[in-house]
Scaffold this motif. Structure first.
Motif, PDB file in Angstrom:
ATOM      1  N   PRO A 278      -4.613   3.967   2.873  1.00  0.00           N
ATOM      2  CA  PRO A 278      -4.838   2.567   2.177  1.00  0.00           C
ATOM      3  C   PRO A 278      -5.525   1.603   2.782  1.00  0.00           C
ATOM      4  CG  PRO A 278      -2.265   3.248   2.244  1.00  0.00           C
ATOM      5  CD  PRO A 278      -3.446   4.017   3.737  1.00  0.00           C
ATOM      6  N   ARG A 279      -5.816   1.335   3.471  1.00  0.00           N
ATOM      7  CA  ARG A 279      -6.074  -0.126   3.207  1.00  0.00           C
ATOM      8  C   ARG A 279      -7.851   0.683   3.544  1.00  0.00           C
ATOM      9  NH1 ARG A 279      -3.670  -2.673   9.196  1.00  0.00           N
ATOM     10  NH2 ARG A 279      -3.173  -4.312   7.598  1.00  0.00           N
ATOM     11  N   ARG A 280      -8.472   1.989   4.060  1.00  0.00           N
ATOM     12  CA  ARG A 280      -9.688   2.353   4.545  1.00  0.00           C
ATOM     13  C   ARG A 280     -10.043   2.373   1.972  1.00  0.00           C
ATOM     14  NH1 ARG A 280     -10.569   7.166   5.818  1.00  0.00           N
ATOM     15  NH2 ARG A 280     -10.690   7.644   3.304  1.00  0.00           N
ATOM     16  N   GLN A 281      -9.213   2.895   2.295  1.00  0.00           N
ATOM     17  CA  GLN A 281      -9.632   3.188   0.189  1.00  0.00           C
ATOM     18  C   GLN A 281      -9.406   2.002  -0.329  1.00  0.00           C
ATOM     19  OE1 GLN A 281      -6.537   6.273   0.359  1.00  0.00           O
ATOM     20  NE2 GLN A 281      -8.028   7.607  -0.765  1.00  0.00           N
ATOM     21  N   TRP A 282      -8.777   1.029  -0.197  1.00  0.00           N
ATOM     22  CA  TRP A 282      -8.935   0.189  -0.772  1.00  0.00           C
ATOM     23  C   TRP A 282     -10.251  -0.741  -0.741  1.00  0.00           C
ATOM     24  CZ3 TRP A 282      -9.532  -5.616  -0.645  1.00  0.00           C
ATOM     25  CH2 TRP A 282      -8.733  -6.235  -1.728  1.00  0.00           C
TER      26      TRP A 282
ATOM     27  N   LEU B 172       0.596  -1.247   0.214  1.00  0.00           N
ATOM     28  CA  LEU B 172       0.164  -0.418  -0.186  1.00  0.00           C
ATOM     29  C   LEU B 172       0.853   0.827   0.057  1.00  0.00           C
ATOM     30  CD1 LEU B 172      -2.559  -1.307   2.277  1.00  0.00           C
ATOM     31  CD2 LEU B 172      -2.441  -1.295   0.049  1.00  0.00           C
ATOM     32  N   ASN B 173       1.920   0.958  -0.632  1.00  0.00           N
ATOM     33  CA  ASN B 173       2.585   2.161  -1.438  1.00  0.00           C
ATOM     34  C   ASN B 173       2.120   3.864  -2.341  1.00  0.00           C
ATOM     35  OD1 ASN B 173       3.115   1.991  -3.829  1.00  0.00           O
ATOM     36  ND2 ASN B 173       4.572   0.327  -3.409  1.00  0.00           N
ATOM     37  N   ALA B 174       3.015   4.561  -1.499  1.00  0.00           N
ATOM     38  CA  ALA B 174       2.674   5.871  -2.440  1.00  0.00           C
ATOM     39  C   ALA B 174       2.440   5.583  -4.523  1.00  0.00           C
ATOM     40  CB  ALA B 174       3.633   7.048  -2.458  1.00  0.00           C
ATOM     41  N   ALA B 175       3.002   4.961  -4.865  1.00  0.00           N
ATOM     42  CA  ALA B 175       3.079   4.400  -6.288  1.00  0.00           C
ATOM     43  C   ALA B 175       1.661   4.438  -6.562  1.00  0.00           C
ATOM     44  CB  ALA B 175       4.324   3.904  -6.475  1.00  0.00           C
ATOM     45  N   ARG B 176       1.136   4.211  -5.836  1.00  0.00           N
ATOM     46  CA  ARG B 176      -0.121   4.133  -5.804  1.00  0.00           C
ATOM     47  C   ARG B 176      -1.212   4.190  -5.818  1.00  0.00           C
ATOM     48  NH1 ARG B 176      -0.612  -2.351  -8.123  1.00  0.00           N
ATOM     49  NH2 ARG B 176       1.406  -3.053  -6.292  1.00  0.00           N
ATOM     50  N   PRO B 177      -0.965   5.137  -6.738  1.00  0.00           N
ATOM     51  CA  PRO B 177      -2.186   6.814  -6.664  1.00  0.00           C
ATOM     52  C   PRO B 177      -3.380   6.683  -5.622  1.00  0.00           C
ATOM     53  CG  PRO B 177      -2.176   6.255  -9.265  1.00  0.00           C
ATOM     54  CD  PRO B 177      -1.566   5.312  -8.624  1.00  0.00           C
ATOM     55  N   LEU B 178      -3.981   5.677  -5.843  1.00  0.00           N
ATOM     56  CA  LEU B 178      -5.751   5.974  -5.462  1.00  0.00           C
ATOM     57  C   LEU B 178      -5.855   5.392  -4.131  1.00  0.00           C
ATOM     58  CD1 LEU B 178      -8.052   4.398  -8.143  1.00  0.00           C
ATOM     59  CD2 LEU B 178      -7.872   6.810  -7.574  1.00  0.00           C
ATOM     60  N   LEU B 179      -4.177   4.075  -3.624  1.00  0.00           N
ATOM     61  CA  LEU B 179      -4.243   4.398  -2.400  1.00  0.00           C
ATOM     62  C   LEU B 179      -2.948   5.958  -1.487  1.00  0.00           C
ATOM     63  CD1 LEU B 179      -4.166   0.771  -2.847  1.00  0.00           C
ATOM     64  CD2 LEU B 179      -6.007   1.860  -2.317  1.00  0.00           C
ATOM     65  N   ALA B 180      -3.261   6.838  -1.579  1.00  0.00           N
ATOM     66  CA  ALA B 180      -2.658   7.591  -0.788  1.00  0.00           C
ATOM     67  C   ALA B 180      -2.384   8.102   0.173  1.00  0.00           C
ATOM     68  CB  ALA B 180      -1.879   8.464  -1.993  1.00  0.00           C
ATOM     69  N   VAL B 181      -4.059   8.411   0.314  1.00  0.00           N
ATOM     70  CA  VAL B 181      -4.521   7.980   1.850  1.00  0.00           C
ATOM     71  C   VAL B 181      -5.115   7.114   2.526  1.00  0.00           C
ATOM     72  CG1 VAL B 181      -5.184   9.970   3.323  1.00  0.00           C
ATOM     73  CG2 VAL B 181      -4.159  10.616   1.196  1.00  0.00           C
TER      74      VAL B 181
END
Length: 172
Positions: A126-130, A115-124
């Protein structure tokens, strides 16, 4: 339509579409293509950079064009980006094709993507956004899928075999 992919892989980022796609292609004796790689090569920059520079809408338009071209041109194993199924025209083009949805739960996603910053949709957060991404997309993955293959706790080789078994395909 001059060609049709033998298998199309869909699923969330980090599920292993690229790894499993290459293994499937090798075992079936066909080529492998990844639409995210097509976009990066064609644009000469990362998907994250496209998101930052032009926004998600511009990326999705580019993705749609790339996916539609690949569906028309490629006759091997094709992996689509995690959000490609958001487009209704793309989902319509997947109808009647062998589509495998590679699924995984959130804990597995955390391990795999980092869940790193290279995944633009998961920047903040990440767990909740995923989780939210999957809640929004799961039914679309299931809608286009011929087969669903869970990847949790399985090696890429085991996932590859499960996909072949689910589609009743024999390797070369």
């Amino acid at each position: 339509m001059t060609a049709a992919p033998l298998i199309v892989l869909v699923g969330p980022m980090g599920v292993g579409k690229s790894t499993v796609g290459r293994l499937l292609a090798e075992r079936l004796g066909v080529g492998y293509r990844d639409t995210d790689e097509d976009i990066v090569t064609g644009q000469g920059r990362t998907i994250a950079d496209i998101f930052v520079d032009e926004g998600e809408a511009a990326f999705r338009a580019l993705e749609k064009q790339t996916v539609h071209r690949a569906l028309a041109e490629h006759d091997g194993v094709l992996a689509l980006g995690g959000g490609a199924i958001l487009d209704a025209d793309t989902r319509a083009l997947l109808a009647g094709r062998r589509v495998v949805y590679l699924s995984m739960d959130v804990e597995e996603a955390v391990k795999r993507t980092g869940l790193n910053a290279a995944r633009p949709l998961l920047a903040v957060n990440p767990r909740r956004q995923w989780r939210e991404l999957m809640e929004a997309r799961r039914h679309l993955y299931e809608q286009v899928a011929t087969a669903v293959v869970a990847t949790d706790g399985r090696t890429p080789e085991e996932v590859t075999q499960a996909a072949l078994d689910a589609l009743e395909l024999k390797e070369v």
